[in-house]
Design an enzyme around this catalytic site. Structure first.
Site, PDB file in Angstrom:
ATOM      1  N   SER A  52       0.795  -1.275  -0.066  1.00 44.48           N
ATOM      2  CA  SER A  52       0.057  -0.013  -0.016  1.00 44.48           C
ATOM      3  C   SER A  52       1.009   1.157   0.002  1.00 44.48           C
ATOM      4  O   SER A  52       0.314   2.505  -0.407  1.00 44.48           O
ATOM      5  CB  SER A  52      -1.088  -0.048   1.263  1.00 44.48           C
ATOM      6  OG  SER A  52      -0.439  -0.146   2.327  1.00 44.48           O
ATOM      7  N   GLU A 189      -8.820 -10.316   3.597  1.00 42.33           N
ATOM      8  CA  GLU A 189      -9.304  -8.708   3.374  1.00 42.33           C
ATOM      9  C   GLU A 189     -10.585  -9.029   2.711  1.00 42.33           C
ATOM     10  O   GLU A 189     -10.687  -9.550   1.893  1.00 42.33           O
ATOM     11  CB  GLU A 189      -8.163  -8.184   2.283  1.00 42.33           C
ATOM     12  CG  GLU A 189      -8.626  -6.849   2.058  1.00 42.33           C
ATOM     13  CD  GLU A 189      -7.390  -5.777   1.398  1.00 42.33           C
ATOM     14  OE1 GLU A 189      -6.343  -6.360   1.377  1.00 42.33           O
ATOM     15  OE2 GLU A 189      -7.610  -4.702   1.155  1.00 42.33           O
TER      16      GLU A 189
HETATM   17  O1  KIV Z   1      -0.382  -3.469   1.581  1.00 43.20           O
HETATM   18  C1  KIV Z   1      -1.054  -3.629   2.678  1.00 43.20           C
HETATM   19  O2  KIV Z   1      -1.172  -2.388   3.357  1.00 43.20           O
HETATM   20  C2  KIV Z   1      -1.615  -4.656   3.012  1.00 43.20           C
HETATM   21  C3  KIV Z   1      -2.725  -4.669   4.032  1.00 43.20           C
HETATM   22  C4  KIV Z   1      -4.152  -4.017   3.478  1.00 43.20           C
HETATM   23  C5  KIV Z   1      -3.281  -5.767   4.658  1.00 43.20           C
HETATM   24  O3  KIV Z   1      -1.491  -5.463   2.355  1.00 43.20           O
END
Ligand code: KIV
Length: 270
Positions: A52, A189
């Site tokens: 993310s 998720e």
């Molecule tokens: O990349 C991320 O932040 C994640 C979370 C949403 C679990 O994989």
């Protein structure tokens, strides 16, 4: 003589024991040294250097563009700020899907160049060779099932996954496959809470939810839960602060003070 107070580090074994004892596991993302240091002081169990970062750090509109080098930069910065929490790093899109040899070399780069303790991979049966090869090198692997953002172009939308029987059955089967392979935990998720609950009961490794009901633990993206990002408001997100406003107010006050000759004052100069 100095007294050394050992910090008890969170390991994958600690997380397994927490599940066994019914203690909830807390996990948040971080991408830089200062935030990671702050989080670690709070006693958070797991810090995820999530891909993310592609959205909240680099400003891309999906997690696909972030590279292994970018993830390594973020992860190494996080690890330098952490004394206690388990640091898990996402393997980014394109670094593990094509073959298990590539997956292992990507995971080895992360472990060698960042000092993190584990990697996370999206997918089940289709990536199991990669998962097994990484595990065979002694690298702990966390799975990620349900809404896997690296597959957004296949899904076409960020809606809740596995509402239909066929997808739910595959998800349950994938969770078992990841557990049997030796993963130490799974992020689930955006799936129905009842399905997530069933999996958390059947599976002995910790299930960490994000929009998946009250399972063994929870994870959120730090910038979302602190209210730094404002545009993203899914039902599962609880905002614990409104940093967008706090930061804007502070910067506006700074601008006003500089413009009005109120900063620096007599005591703030040499
Ligand atoms: O990349 C991320 O932040 C994640 C979370 C949403 C679990 O994989």
């Amino acid at each position: 003589m100095s007294i050394h107070k050992e910090i008890r580090k969170v390991t994958t074994h600690v997380l397994q024991a927490m599940k066994h004892e019914g203690k909830k596991i807390t996990m948040l993302t971080a991408y830089d040294y200062s935030m990671a240091k702050l989080l670690d002081k709070t006693g958070i169990d797991v810090i995820l250097v999530g891909d993310s970062a592609s959205n909240v750090m680099a400003g891309f509109d999906s997690t696909l563009p972030i590279t292994l080098d970018m993830m390594i930069y973020h992860a190494a910065s996080v690890v330098r700020g952490v004394k206690r929490a388990l640091v898990v790093v996402d393997l980014p899109f394109g670094t593990y899907q094509s073959n298990s040899k590539l997956a292992l070399s990507s995971a080895i780069r992360i472990m060698k160049e960042t000092g993190a303790a584990a990697v996370k991979i999206e997918g089940g049966e289709e990536v199991i060779d990669s998962v097994k090869r990484i595990l065979s090198a002694g690298i702990p692997v966390m799975g990620h099932l349900g809404l896997t953002p690296q597959s957004i172009h296949k899904f076409g939308t960020y809606v809740v996954r596995a509402r239909e029987e066929e997808e739910a059955s595959k998800l349950i089967a994938d969770a078992h496959i990841l557990e049997d392979a030796g993963c130490f935990g799974i992020v689930l998720e955006k799936v129905p809470a009842s399905l997530a609950n069933q999996i958390a009961t059947e599976i002995k490794i910790p299930i960490i939810g994000i929009g998946a009901g009250a399972v063994d633990g929870q994870v959120l993206v730090l910038h979302d839960m602190l209210g730094i990002t404002q545009e993203f408001s899914p039902r599962f997100l609880r905002r614990y602060a409104n940093l967008d406003k706090i930061i804007s107010d502070a910067v506006n006050n700074y601008i006003k003070d500089v413009k009005n000759n109120n900063f620096p004052n007599e005591n703030e100069q040499y």
